[in-house]
Structure formats: C-alpha cells, structure tokens
Enzyme design. Structure first.
Site, PDB file in Angstrom:
ATOM      1  N   LYS A  71       0.839  -1.204   0.000  1.00 29.09           N
ATOM      2  CA  LYS A  71       0.000   0.000   0.000  1.00 29.09           C
ATOM      3  C   LYS A  71       0.873   1.252   0.000  1.00 29.09           C
ATOM      4  O   LYS A  71       0.545   2.259  -0.622  1.00 29.09           O
ATOM      5  CB  LYS A  71      -0.940  -0.010   1.225  1.00 29.09           C
ATOM      6  CG  LYS A  71      -2.118  -0.970   1.065  1.00 29.09           C
ATOM      7  CD  LYS A  71      -3.233  -0.303   0.326  1.00 29.09           C
ATOM      8  CE  LYS A  71      -4.377  -1.136  -0.164  1.00 29.09           C
ATOM      9  NZ  LYS A  71      -4.418  -2.537  -0.060  1.00 29.09           N
ATOM     10  N   LYS A  78      -4.072 -12.699  -7.674  1.00 33.27           N
ATOM     11  CA  LYS A  78      -5.427 -13.056  -7.242  1.00 33.27           C
ATOM     12  C   LYS A  78      -6.462 -12.142  -7.893  1.00 33.27           C
ATOM     13  O   LYS A  78      -6.143 -11.039  -8.348  1.00 33.27           O
ATOM     14  CB  LYS A  78      -5.525 -12.955  -5.712  1.00 33.27           C
ATOM     15  CG  LYS A  78      -5.422 -11.540  -5.175  1.00 33.27           C
ATOM     16  CD  LYS A  78      -6.058 -11.432  -3.782  1.00 33.27           C
ATOM     17  CE  LYS A  78      -6.309  -9.993  -3.428  1.00 33.27           C
ATOM     18  NZ  LYS A  78      -7.370  -9.715  -2.511  1.00 33.27           N
ATOM     19  N   LYS A 106     -10.524  -6.314  -6.965  1.00 36.95           N
ATOM     20  CA  LYS A 106     -11.246  -5.165  -7.525  1.00 36.95           C
ATOM     21  C   LYS A 106     -10.288  -4.202  -8.196  1.00 36.95           C
ATOM     22  O   LYS A 106     -10.619  -3.548  -9.164  1.00 36.95           O
ATOM     23  CB  LYS A 106     -11.900  -4.334  -6.409  1.00 36.95           C
ATOM     24  CG  LYS A 106     -12.780  -5.067  -5.469  1.00 36.95           C
ATOM     25  CD  LYS A 106     -13.396  -4.078  -4.486  1.00 36.95           C
ATOM     26  CE  LYS A 106     -12.951  -4.331  -3.065  1.00 36.95           C
ATOM     27  NZ  LYS A 106     -13.665  -5.255  -2.282  1.00 36.95           N
TER      28      LYS A 106
HETATM   29  P1  ADP Z   1      -9.924  -6.862  -3.019  1.00 33.22           P
HETATM   30  O1  ADP Z   1      -8.575  -7.470  -2.963  1.00 33.22           O
HETATM   31  O2  ADP Z   1     -10.628  -7.195  -4.274  1.00 33.22           O
HETATM   32  O3  ADP Z   1      -9.899  -5.374  -2.718  1.00 33.22           O
HETATM   33  P2  ADP Z   1     -10.777  -7.181  -0.323  1.00 33.22           P
HETATM   34  O4  ADP Z   1      -9.380  -6.939   0.106  1.00 33.22           O
HETATM   35  O5  ADP Z   1     -11.779  -6.127  -0.043  1.00 33.22           O
HETATM   36  O6  ADP Z   1     -10.784  -7.522  -1.875  1.00 33.22           O
HETATM   37  O7  ADP Z   1     -11.246  -8.549   0.306  1.00 33.22           O
HETATM   38  C1  ADP Z   1     -12.421  -8.809   1.034  1.00 33.22           C
HETATM   39  C2  ADP Z   1     -12.446 -10.272   1.442  1.00 33.22           C
HETATM   40  O8  ADP Z   1     -12.425 -11.118   0.287  1.00 33.22           O
HETATM   41  C3  ADP Z   1     -11.218 -10.693   2.263  1.00 33.22           C
HETATM   42  O9  ADP Z   1     -11.627 -11.643   3.224  1.00 33.22           O
HETATM   43  C4  ADP Z   1     -10.318 -11.328   1.270  1.00 33.22           C
HETATM   44  O10 ADP Z   1      -9.472 -12.280   1.857  1.00 33.22           O
HETATM   45  C5  ADP Z   1     -11.293 -11.980   0.316  1.00 33.22           C
HETATM   46  N1  ADP Z   1     -10.728 -12.045  -1.026  1.00 33.22           N
HETATM   47  C6  ADP Z   1     -10.478 -10.998  -1.858  1.00 33.22           C
HETATM   48  N2  ADP Z   1      -9.952 -11.426  -3.008  1.00 33.22           N
HETATM   49  C7  ADP Z   1      -9.873 -12.776  -2.924  1.00 33.22           C
HETATM   50  C8  ADP Z   1      -9.430 -13.795  -3.806  1.00 33.22           C
HETATM   51  N3  ADP Z   1      -9.001 -13.504  -5.012  1.00 33.22           N
HETATM   52  N4  ADP Z   1      -9.468 -15.069  -3.368  1.00 33.22           N
HETATM   53  C9  ADP Z   1      -9.946 -15.379  -2.136  1.00 33.22           C
HETATM   54  N5  ADP Z   1     -10.385 -14.467  -1.272  1.00 33.22           N
HETATM   55  C10 ADP Z   1     -10.358 -13.176  -1.647  1.00 33.22           C
END
Ligand code: ADP
Ligand code: TRP
Length: 502
Positions: A272, A352, A355
């Site tokens: 970040k 992974k 968003k």
């Molecule tokens: P992003 O990475 O898309 O911003 P967040 O960090 O807001 O998503 O994640 C919200 C929840 O979803 C967390 O518990 C995170 O571990 C899970 N999560 C996000 N992306 C994945 C992924 N690609 N595979 C598994 N879990 C995920």
C-alpha cells in the site's frame, strides 16, 4: 382456552410489549431443546423460568438456555441458606405446571440472570404447549421487572464461539470475495455452534485515499451484497464498523503492545505504501491493529477470510497473546476459516482476483452477458499442450495481446473456475482434452459462463428486491449495530479495567 395464557398475553399487551406468538406443532414435547429445534435457533436463545423453594418462600429465577443455575450463586443473590426446585405439587398451588411456567404473571419474587441482557431475541412459552413466544429480554422486563443477578453459569458444550468478518467498502463484491469469504460467512451463520458478527469495514476505508461523498453509498452497497448472498439479520449482526466506536477505541489500546518495526514489515503495508507514496499515514500503519481490534472486540475465534489476509490474522493472534500475557485478558487466538477456495486466481492468470486489477474479476451481480464478456477477456492458448506439476504449457508458444504466454497461467485460472463451478470431473475431462485432442475454449467459456450464472442468479434477484426496500436495510443496520455494541462495550470496559484505565 387457557386462562393463564390469556392473563399473560393481556399483561404484555397492556404494557405494549412487542412479541410474536408462534404456533407450535401438535404433540411437541415439553423439552426446551425440541422447541428450539423447531424455532431453528441455538439453545442460548431459550428463556427458562424455574421455581425454587427457600426458607423465605418461593422465588422464580430466569436463565438463558445455554446456562444452568449455580445454586451457590443463587443462594448468595437471594440471601438464603436453603434452596431447592419446587415440586409438581408446589407448582400446582401456584396454578403452574412443570415445563410450562410462563415468564410473567407469577405472583412471587422474580430474579433474572444478567447474561440474558446480552441477547436481543429470546424464545419462551406462553403458559401452555400450544404457543411459543418470541420477544427480547428488554421488552419482557418492561412487565416483569425482575431483580437482575449473576447466578447462572455456562453449561459445558453449548457455548457458541463468535465469528467476526469485515470487508472494506472499496467497490462491489466479486467472485474472489464471494468464494474466499462470503460463502464461509453464510456457512458459519447457519451453524448453531457459531454466533456471527459481520461488519462493513468503513473505518478501514479511510486508511487509503477515498472520496468522502461516495463512502456512504459504497458501504451500503457492501451491506446489501451481504444480504444478497444469504446473510440473515435474524442470525447475524450486520453493521457498519464506524457505528460501534469501540473498534477505534480498542485499536488504540491494542497499539500499545505492538512495535512500529513489526507493522512496517508487513507485506500489505509495503504494498500500500508503494501504491500510495503520498499517503503513508499513521492510519495505514495501524490498519492491522484496527483489524485485530475488530476481531478481539467480540472475542471471536473464527474469521472467514481469504488467504491474502493471513499476515493480518497473524498480527491479530500476536496481539491476543500479548494482551493475555501482559494484562490477563482471555482473548482466543483467532483462526481463519479453512475453505477450498481461499485463493481465487485472477481471470488474467497472474495474481489473485481483485477489484483493483482491471479485467481480473467477475462481479457478484454481473448478468450472463457480462460474465461472458469478462470470460472472453481471459487469456488462453492453442488448447493443446502438456501439464507439468499442475502448470499448463502450450505445445507451440502462442502470442496473445500481451506477448508470449508460457506457461499458460490463464488456462490454469479457467480450469480452476471450471472445477469450482462445474466440478472436478469436468476439469479432469478438459485436462484430458488438453493433452489429447485439444480444448475448444469458446465452448469451455460458454459452459462456464452458464454455470457461474446459475450460482449468481439468485443473488442478483435478492439484490434487486433489497434495493427496493431501503427502510428494511436501515433497520437491519441499526439493529445489527445495537447487538454488536452490547458485546463491544463489555470488552472495552474489561480491557480498560485490566489496563488500569477503569
Ligand atoms: P480486493 O482485494 O478485491 O480489494 P478485499 O481486500 O476487499 O478484496 O477482500 C475482502 C475479502 O475477500 C477478504 O476476506 C479477502 O481475503 C477476500 N478475497 C479478496 N480477493 C480474494 C481472492 N481472489 N481469493 C480469495 N479471497 C479473496
Ligand atoms: N483487512 C480485511 C480486507 O482487506 C478487511 C477487514 C477489516 C477484516 N477488519 C476485518 C477482515 C476483521 C476480517 C476481520 O479484506
């Protein structure tokens, strides 16, 4: 007709108590466990009223279904030496029957165990075995005015573990959030061994640059997504983190046991900081401590998060250990829920699904046409090749928009989605084709799109329904926050006391 039931209901109605009468199935036993099974709620939400005989006369004592009365404690509370349960005959003299004692209209002194106050719903009888009643301790006590006391102890084996999870309101949920986290949230909610608290982590959202005017809608969107995937406000407390200021308060107390160096070394902080070099704030550094506070505030032992959150979970466990050692707290060391889909790959094959990476994700409420369009963007290869250690290599190096792709990571992602949505056998079939006659990706993607759509269609439908019910959503959030606050304020008071701030 039942005279006692009519008297009970009249008392409640006269005092404008809110309650719901629930018709019980004919022939149901008097066993509380059977009633709770019928209501589909854990034992803790049962209210049991017991009649005791003491040297000073008869008293009624109320407890939660997951506790039992400690006769030593109750004797102390009542200031009596002798205490025993009333016999059938003695109950008869009060016009009562064992197992059918109503929660009000008892004409003898009433005591209630204080653990009842943590509950925002309670099931009890209405003086016969025809109707059950659902209300809240607060409502009920408006009529019965019990003396509150601390005399019940938790019964072994029926204690529920708590669960907490939060998602930052940085955009609409995608399949990664759904498979990595939200599905687990629903699973734990529906397991009577767990009590679930699910928030939208809006305070976490301010740790990176954001737009003030958009935050309100974004956090609401996540909450509606929670409801759409099947989270049920009757079972889970659903709320915004900022509505329970104890999160921010506890995070400050907890920050006193972690060093700056430990926080600076976290991979998530480094990423970040690189992404927003102008915004390396104290709040960003404190992000994992705030997350630890979220979890420890509820003494949660289970957290349904994706694999990417593991470094944060380790911090939460460290904080729990330190608080227990230094201040004698009893925080459980929280564990992540282990599921088969803790890591959902990007559609693009690298990293992974997220968003923040354009083209990497499928939205939770995307329609079939959009799902098809997103899958169309997933890179593939010639469809023929070999598989080594789970990695796919095309026979001839192929060139797609981004240049030579070798190994074919996009194919690996696609086949993982095939396995998740169409099953392992289907994936095996495609793998056979890959090393044999070749995969036709057009067909694979079309079939996969249909399979994903089948799972998402009901979520989309619920979302549409909920968008038309803003007042309902407001009510859910308000009540969720009230429930969360009950637990959160108790933990903060305890921490302050143990840290010498009480
Ligand atoms: P992003 O990475 O898309 O911003 P967040 O960090 O807001 O998503 O994640 C919200 C929840 O979803 C967390 O518990 C995170 O571990 C899970 N999560 C996000 N992306 C994945 C992924 N690609 N595979 C598994 N879990 C995920
Ligand atoms: N850090 C989590 C994420 O990026 C969000 C979060 C905040 C969270 N507080 C939490 C997750 C507490 C689980 C428990 O997804």
């Amino acid at each position: 007709m039942n005279i006692l039931r009519d008297k009970v209901l009249k008392m409640l109605d006269d005092a404008h108590v809110q309650y719901e009468l629930i018709k019980l199935p004919a022939g149901i036993s008097l066993d509380v466990a059977d009633h709770m099974k019928f209501h589909g709620r854990p034992m803790k939400y049962a209210l049991a009223t017991m009649i005791y005989v003491t040297e000073k006369g008869m008293v009624a004592a109320q407890r939660r279904g997951d506790t039992k009365v400690s006769s030593k404690k109750l004797r102390e509370v009542l200031g009596v030496k002798r205490l025993r349960l009333a016999t059938q005959e003695e109950l008869g003299k009060l016009g009562l029957t064992a197992g059918l004692v109503p929660p009000v209209a008892l004409d003898i002194p009433l005591y209630a165990d204080k653990k009842m106050l943590e509950l925002t719903e309670i099931y009890t009888g209405a003086a016969d075995n025809e109707y059950g009643m659902k209300t809240t301790p607060k409502e009920l006590f408006k009529v019965s005015h019990p003396t509150m006391g601390d005399f019940a102890v938790y019964e072994e084996g029926v204690v529920q573990q708590r669960v907490l999870q939060g998602m930052r309101p940085t955009g609409r949920l995608h399949l990664g959030n759904y498979l990595g986290s939200a599905k687990g949230m629903v699973q734990l909610q529906n397991d009577p061994n767990y009590e679930t608290y699910y928030m939208v982590a809006d305070v976490h959202a301010i740790t990176t640059p954001y737009t003030v005017a958009e935050l309100g809608n974004k956090r609401r969107d996540v909450l509606i997504d929670y409801l759409s995937v099947g989270l049920d406000p009757e079972k889970s407390a659903l709320f915004f983190q900022s509505m329970v200021p104890e999160h921010a308060e506890l995070s400050f107390y907890l920050s006193s046991v972690m060093t700056v160096a430990r926080m600076q070394h976290l991979p998530t902080f480094k990423e970040k900081a690189k992404q927003y070099p102008e915004h390396v704030t104290m709040a960003l550094l404190n992000y994992p401590i705030l997350m630890a506070a979220d979890i420890l505030l509820y003494k949660a032992s289970m957290v349904p998060v994706g694999l990417d959150q593991e470094p944060h979970m380790e911090v939460a466990r460290e904080v729990a250990r330190k608080m227990n050692e230094l201040y004698g707290m009893d925080f459980p060391e929280p564990q992540s829920l282990q599921t088969a889909t803790r890591y959902v790959p990007s559609l693009l094959g690298e990293g992974k699904m997220s968003k923040s990476v354009e083209g990497s994700s499928i939205g939770l409420t995307d329609d079939l046409a959009t799902i098809k369009k997103r899958l169309a963007g997933a890179p593939t290869d010639s469809g023929k090749g070999y598989i080594k250690n789970g990695i796919y290599f095309a026979k001839n190096a192929v060139v797609d928009g981004t240049g030579n792709v070798s190994p074919s990571n996009g194919v690996k992602s696609l086949l993982e989605f095939v396995e998740i949505f169409e099953g392992k056998e289907k994936r095996d079939e495609y793998e056979k084709q890959y090393v044999g006659s070749g995969i036709r990706y057009g067909d694979l993607k079309a079939e996969l799109a249909e399979a994903i759509d089948r799972e998402l269609a009901p979520i989309r439908e619920r979302r549409n329904e909920l968008e038309a019910k803003p007042a309902y959503v407001d009510k859910v959030i308000k009540e969720g926050a009230e429930r969360a606050k009950l637990i959160a304020s108790a933990t903060v008071a305890e921490v302050k006391g143990k840290m010498g701030l009480g």
